[in-house]
Design a protein around this motif. Structure first.
Motif, PDB file in Angstrom:
ATOM      1  N   ASP A 197     -55.465 -32.641   7.940  1.00  0.00           N
ATOM      2  CA  ASP A 197     -55.084 -31.465   8.720  1.00  0.00           C
ATOM      3  C   ASP A 197     -53.780 -30.924   8.145  1.00  0.00           C
ATOM      4  OD1 ASP A 197     -53.018 -33.070   9.705  1.00  0.00           O
ATOM      5  OD2 ASP A 197     -54.159 -33.623  11.503  1.00  0.00           O
ATOM      6  N   ASN A 198     -53.258 -29.886   8.750  1.00  0.00           N
ATOM      7  CA  ASN A 198     -52.055 -29.244   8.213  1.00  0.00           C
ATOM      8  C   ASN A 198     -50.874 -30.195   8.098  1.00  0.00           C
ATOM      9  OD1 ASN A 198     -53.485 -26.914   8.084  1.00  0.00           O
ATOM     10  ND2 ASN A 198     -52.520 -25.932   9.863  1.00  0.00           N
ATOM     11  N   LYS A 199     -50.710 -31.010   9.140  1.00  0.00           N
ATOM     12  CA  LYS A 199     -49.555 -31.902   9.168  1.00  0.00           C
ATOM     13  C   LYS A 199     -49.661 -32.934   8.041  1.00  0.00           C
ATOM     14  CE  LYS A 199     -47.120 -34.688  12.487  1.00  0.00           C
ATOM     15  NZ  LYS A 199     -47.391 -35.660  13.529  1.00  0.00           N
ATOM     16  N   GLN A 200     -50.869 -33.509   7.911  1.00  0.00           N
ATOM     17  CA  GLN A 200     -51.075 -34.498   6.859  1.00  0.00           C
ATOM     18  C   GLN A 200     -50.865 -33.880   5.485  1.00  0.00           C
ATOM     19  OE1 GLN A 200     -54.844 -36.473   7.135  1.00  0.00           O
ATOM     20  NE2 GLN A 200     -54.336 -37.527   9.040  1.00  0.00           N
ATOM     21  N   THR A 201     -51.398 -32.666   5.320  1.00  0.00           N
ATOM     22  CA  THR A 201     -51.294 -32.002   4.022  1.00  0.00           C
ATOM     23  C   THR A 201     -49.844 -31.751   3.648  1.00  0.00           C
ATOM     24  OG1 THR A 201     -53.444 -30.973   4.384  1.00  0.00           O
ATOM     25  CG2 THR A 201     -52.063 -29.990   2.696  1.00  0.00           C
ATOM     26  N   ALA A 202     -49.055 -31.342   4.618  1.00  0.00           N
ATOM     27  CA  ALA A 202     -47.636 -31.101   4.346  1.00  0.00           C
ATOM     28  C   ALA A 202     -46.955 -32.394   3.890  1.00  0.00           C
ATOM     29  CB  ALA A 202     -46.962 -30.535   5.585  1.00  0.00           C
ATOM     30  N   GLN A 203     -47.285 -33.506   4.555  1.00  0.00           N
ATOM     31  CA  GLN A 203     -46.700 -34.794   4.195  1.00  0.00           C
ATOM     32  C   GLN A 203     -47.157 -35.230   2.800  1.00  0.00           C
ATOM     33  OE1 GLN A 203     -44.302 -36.436   5.316  1.00  0.00           O
ATOM     34  NE2 GLN A 203     -44.530 -38.297   4.063  1.00  0.00           N
ATOM     35  N   ALA A 204     -48.421 -34.932   2.484  1.00  0.00           N
ATOM     36  CA  ALA A 204     -48.942 -35.282   1.157  1.00  0.00           C
ATOM     37  C   ALA A 204     -48.124 -34.580   0.068  1.00  0.00           C
ATOM     38  CB  ALA A 204     -50.415 -34.902   1.058  1.00  0.00           C
ATOM     39  N   GLY A 205     -47.819 -33.319   0.295  1.00  0.00           N
ATOM     40  CA  GLY A 205     -47.023 -32.567  -0.672  1.00  0.00           C
ATOM     41  C   GLY A 205     -45.651 -33.183  -0.867  1.00  0.00           C
ATOM     42  N   ARG A 206     -45.048 -33.605   0.238  1.00  0.00           N
ATOM     43  CA  ARG A 206     -43.704 -34.209   0.140  1.00  0.00           C
ATOM     44  C   ARG A 206     -43.768 -35.533  -0.613  1.00  0.00           C
ATOM     45  NH1 ARG A 206     -43.114 -31.856   5.417  1.00  0.00           N
ATOM     46  NH2 ARG A 206     -43.982 -33.675   6.472  1.00  0.00           N
ATOM     47  N   ALA A 207     -44.823 -36.331  -0.328  1.00  0.00           N
ATOM     48  CA  ALA A 207     -44.930 -37.643  -0.972  1.00  0.00           C
ATOM     49  C   ALA A 207     -45.132 -37.498  -2.488  1.00  0.00           C
ATOM     50  CB  ALA A 207     -46.091 -38.428  -0.357  1.00  0.00           C
ATOM     51  N   ILE A 208     -45.955 -36.557  -2.881  1.00  0.00           N
ATOM     52  CA  ILE A 208     -46.195 -36.357  -4.313  1.00  0.00           C
ATOM     53  C   ILE A 208     -44.908 -35.938  -5.016  1.00  0.00           C
ATOM     54  CG2 ILE A 208     -47.360 -34.811  -5.961  1.00  0.00           C
ATOM     55  CD1 ILE A 208     -49.872 -35.073  -4.198  1.00  0.00           C
TER      56      ILE A 208
ATOM     57  N   GLU B  17     -61.597 -15.499  -7.033  1.00  0.00           N
ATOM     58  CA  GLU B  17     -61.226 -16.917  -7.145  1.00  0.00           C
ATOM     59  C   GLU B  17     -61.655 -17.705  -5.909  1.00  0.00           C
ATOM     60  OE1 GLU B  17     -57.294 -17.551  -8.659  1.00  0.00           O
ATOM     61  OE2 GLU B  17     -57.309 -19.670  -8.137  1.00  0.00           O
ATOM     62  N   CYS B  18     -61.707 -17.036  -4.769  1.00  0.00           N
ATOM     63  CA  CYS B  18     -62.052 -17.711  -3.513  1.00  0.00           C
ATOM     64  C   CYS B  18     -63.504 -18.202  -3.554  1.00  0.00           C
ATOM     65  CB  CYS B  18     -61.866 -16.752  -2.341  1.00  0.00           C
ATOM     66  SG  CYS B  18     -62.383 -17.462  -0.761  1.00  0.00           S
ATOM     67  N   LYS B  19     -63.691 -19.450  -3.092  1.00  0.00           N
ATOM     68  CA  LYS B  19     -65.048 -20.007  -3.033  1.00  0.00           C
ATOM     69  C   LYS B  19     -65.572 -20.083  -1.596  1.00  0.00           C
ATOM     70  CE  LYS B  19     -64.424 -22.753  -7.241  1.00  0.00           C
ATOM     71  NZ  LYS B  19     -63.889 -24.035  -7.732  1.00  0.00           N
ATOM     72  N   GLY B  20     -64.833 -19.518  -0.693  1.00  0.00           N
ATOM     73  CA  GLY B  20     -65.312 -19.411   0.687  1.00  0.00           C
ATOM     74  C   GLY B  20     -65.414 -20.721   1.440  1.00  0.00           C
ATOM     75  N   CYS B  21     -64.568 -21.706   1.119  1.00  0.00           N
ATOM     76  CA  CYS B  21     -64.681 -23.010   1.789  1.00  0.00           C
ATOM     77  C   CYS B  21     -64.251 -22.924   3.249  1.00  0.00           C
ATOM     78  CB  CYS B  21     -63.880 -24.075   1.061  1.00  0.00           C
ATOM     79  SG  CYS B  21     -62.094 -23.909   1.193  1.00  0.00           S
ATOM     80  N   GLY B  22     -63.364 -21.977   3.548  1.00  0.00           N
ATOM     81  CA  GLY B  22     -62.968 -21.784   4.944  1.00  0.00           C
ATOM     82  C   GLY B  22     -61.810 -22.650   5.398  1.00  0.00           C
ATOM     83  N   LEU B  23     -61.229 -23.454   4.496  1.00  0.00           N
ATOM     84  CA  LEU B  23     -60.118 -24.324   4.919  1.00  0.00           C
ATOM     85  C   LEU B  23     -58.898 -23.514   5.350  1.00  0.00           C
ATOM     86  CD1 LEU B  23     -60.258 -27.303   2.361  1.00  0.00           C
ATOM     87  CD2 LEU B  23     -61.029 -27.261   4.734  1.00  0.00           C
ATOM     88  N   CYS B  24     -58.695 -22.352   4.714  1.00  0.00           N
ATOM     89  CA  CYS B  24     -57.538 -21.528   5.095  1.00  0.00           C
ATOM     90  C   CYS B  24     -57.733 -20.962   6.499  1.00  0.00           C
ATOM     91  CB  CYS B  24     -57.308 -20.415   4.078  1.00  0.00           C
ATOM     92  SG  CYS B  24     -58.733 -19.323   3.863  1.00  0.00           S
ATOM     93  N   MET B  62     -51.408 -24.033   0.983  1.00  0.00           N
ATOM     94  CA  MET B  62     -51.566 -25.434   0.617  1.00  0.00           C
ATOM     95  C   MET B  62     -52.892 -26.015   1.096  1.00  0.00           C
ATOM     96  SD  MET B  62     -49.330 -26.018  -1.502  1.00  0.00           S
ATOM     97  CE  MET B  62     -49.840 -27.683  -1.910  1.00  0.00           C
ATOM     98  N   ALA B  63     -53.550 -25.328   2.018  1.00  0.00           N
ATOM     99  CA  ALA B  63     -54.867 -25.811   2.449  1.00  0.00           C
ATOM    100  C   ALA B  63     -55.944 -25.408   1.451  1.00  0.00           C
ATOM    101  CB  ALA B  63     -55.206 -25.243   3.822  1.00  0.00           C
TER     102      ALA B  63
END
Lengths: 488, 91
Positions: A197-208, B17-24, B62-63
């Motif tokens: 989720d968003n929170k996890q993803t943000a943490q992943a970026g920081r860890a990398i 470039e978008c593949k329409g995954c919908g994560l955003c 980032m998503a």
């Protein structure tokens, strides 16, 4: 007003500098990656590229790519790139980091690559505390190959090789690589993050970013495990796959910092540079005059040489040494040589044989399947190889009586009790050198000086050198006597 | 509607470039991204910005798994840029 809007905005998040502007992977699709819609690799790649940008290390980053879905990192990252064999990225990264200490070296691997075939490499790189950064993308399955179970596959998770779901009784338990590596002393930083989720993803970026920073600071081994969705192989929508990371995967692989010694870790000095090539003989205690000179005692004139020799006996008879002295002498004389041993696990007894080739031209194969000369140090070896000798060739046989059923009209034989002769000389173990002496006299290709130089390089004990030199001379004499007798 | 009150953020989405995954779409806190009704060149329904309401938080960036499918812009507020904008407005 609308047309002015763009003037009021600046890019806050956009394509990282560390990605190429275009990906020259195919004619089409040069603006997009090969990853499936919703793939975790794409996100991990972006985090890595952003961290490289932020740390300003693009010019000195070397990315070691794996085998798996993320194999194409070299098409995407505008940094130094190396493609390693399956699972070997940490070993390659070790070599790169040690030979280029100023480089920032990243090993990017999936779970099939890192936790299965590459489990040894990651374990030892971590245990040595190599100052590298490992990004370990874990999606609990082999995706590129179509969805086979990986060591990280969850219990009950279906795959093509666990169609009923992974069962602990037959397939074992999911391998927790981060926890495993965190039992080692050397690593400074190990964290498991998720893309659930968003929170996890943000943490992943920081860890990398932290894992890269640690290397820039010279602290040592850092690894970030990224739990990543694989919508295609998991057969889920991208959003469902993302949630599965958070709701299901995380239960087996809890997120968190497994090791953090970055606070107390001191920057490690770079590994000392390797000694210069010319220093190596001194370090190994080899005198200069003992090194192969190559052409030192060159074969006379432009004589064409193509010797194919098979030497066979039982282990302990000096079969391999005989071949080695022959090959080394050839090397000394400036010939192309090959020496190929073939023996069992026994240090003594058992059978042993070697293939030796000496040629003035290049050697196509070190195998000698049809020898011009067979040196058979006992009867079983003779019987094993006598039919392979090419017509017009020689057999040098250790025994006064050559077995009648082995005799061939198209092959010449020198059969003598070499072991007894060696015993009379002082040690039965010198029989190999007597046979070599006979072979050298028979072929008359190698200068004596080359043979002497080879012997001194391979035999260290002065007592043995003296005995072997006498044995070689005795062998030469025996061949001359026999040849004169035969010729008479 | 106050035309002078601008959103803090703005999205640009590269339709190729978008593949329409919908994560955003899932990630976006103010929910201002949706899938397009039309297919793009490669046959994907792509992410589309609703046109208003972006806060410029950057979470969608980032998503998104693609390097440059999404670009997030933020309203410029520092004085030099404001001055430049003023200058541009008067020119």
């Amino acid at each position: 007003m609308c047309s002015d809007t763009a003037l009021d905005y600046e890019v806050a998040q956009g394509r990282a500098q560390s990605f190429y502007a275009r990906f020259e992977r195919k004619d089409e699709l040069q603006h997009q990656t090969h990853y499936c819609p919703g793939c975790g690799h794409g996100i991990a790649n972006k985090m890595l590229a952003r961290a490289i940008d932020e740390l300003g290390i693009q010019d000195r980053t070397i990315l070691v790519g794996p085998v798996g879905c993320s194999v194409f990192t070299y098409y995407y990252f505008d940094v130094g790139n190396i493609q390693a064999a399956h699972g070997r990225a940490p070993a390659v990264a070790t070599a790169v980091k040690r030979s280029r200490p100023e480089a920032v070296v990243i090993s990017y691997q999936g779970d099939g690559d890192l936790s299965a075939i590459g489990s040894a490499e990651i374990l030892h790189a971590a245990n040595r505390g190599e100052n590298i950064t490992v990004i370990f993308v874990n999606n609990a399955i082999y995706s590129m190959t179509g969805g086979q179970a990986a060591p990280t596959t969850l219990l009950g998770q279906k795959s093509t090789t666990t169609p009923g779901g992974r069962a602990a009784d037959t397939e074992g338990y999911p391998l927790h690589m981060s926890e495993l590596l965190a039992t080692l002393e050397a690593p400074v930083y190990i964290e498991r993050v998720g893309l659930g989720d968003n929170k996890q993803t943000a943490q992943a970026g920081r860890a990398i970013r932290r894992a890269l920073e640690n290397q820039v600071r010279g602290l040592g081994f850092s690894l970030v495990e990224v739990l990543a969705p694989c919508p295609t192989i998991w057969k889920m929508s991208p959003v469902d796959a993302q949630h599965w990371v958070r709701d299901v995967m995380e239960k087996t692989f809890p997120l968190g910092v497994m090791r953090d010694r970055t606070g107390e870790a001191m920057p490690k000095p770079a590994a000392p540079p390797s000694p210069a090539l010319e220093e190596i003989p001194r370090i190994l205690g080899v005198a200069d005059e003992d090194l192969p000179q190559g052409n030192a005692h060159a074969v006379e004139g432009s004589r064409e040489v193509d010797l194919e020799v098979r030497i066979a006996g039982f282990g302990g008879q000096g079969v391999l040494l005989l071949g080695e002295v022959l090959a080394e002498a050839g090397l000394d004389a400036g010939l192309e040589v090959s020496w190929l041993p073939s023996y069992g696990p026994e240090m003594r007894s058992g059978t042993s044989n070697c293939h030796v080739r000496l040629a003035s031209g290049s050697i196509d194969s070190p195998l000698v399947s049809a020898p011009g000369i067979l040196v058979a140090m006992n009867e079983p070896s003779l019987r094993k190889f006598d039919r392979s000798v090419r017509p017009g060739g020689w057999v040098i046989y250790n025994g006064s009586e050559f077995p009648a059923d082995c005799a061939r009209a198209d092959v010449r034989v020198l059969a003598l009790p070499f072991t007894e002769v060696a015993h009379q000389l002082g040690d039965a173990r010198a029989s190999n050198m007597i046979m070599l002496g006979a072979l050298l006299e028979m072929t008359a290709v190698l200068p004596e000086a080359s043979v002497g130089a080879a012997l001194r390089r391979l035999v260290k004990n002065p007592r043995w050198i003296e005995l072997d030199e006498r044995a070689l001379a005795r062998g030469r004499a025996l061949f001359r006597e026999a040849y004169v007798e035969v010729g008479a | 509607m106050d035309a002078k009150k601008r959103d803090r953020g703005l999205l640009r989405i590269d339709q190729d470039e978008c593949k329409g995954c919908g994560l955003c779409i899932e990630a976006c806190p103010p929910k201002v991204i949706a899938l397009s009704a039309e297919l793009n060149h490669y046959g994907y329904r792509t992410a589309t910005y609703a046109g208003a309401g972006c806060t410029g938080c950057g979470i969608c960036f980032m998503a998104c798994p693609e390097p440059g499918a999404i670009t997030v812009l933020r309203a410029v507020s520092h004085p030099a840029a404001m001055a430049a904008r003023e200058g541009a407005a008067h020119a």
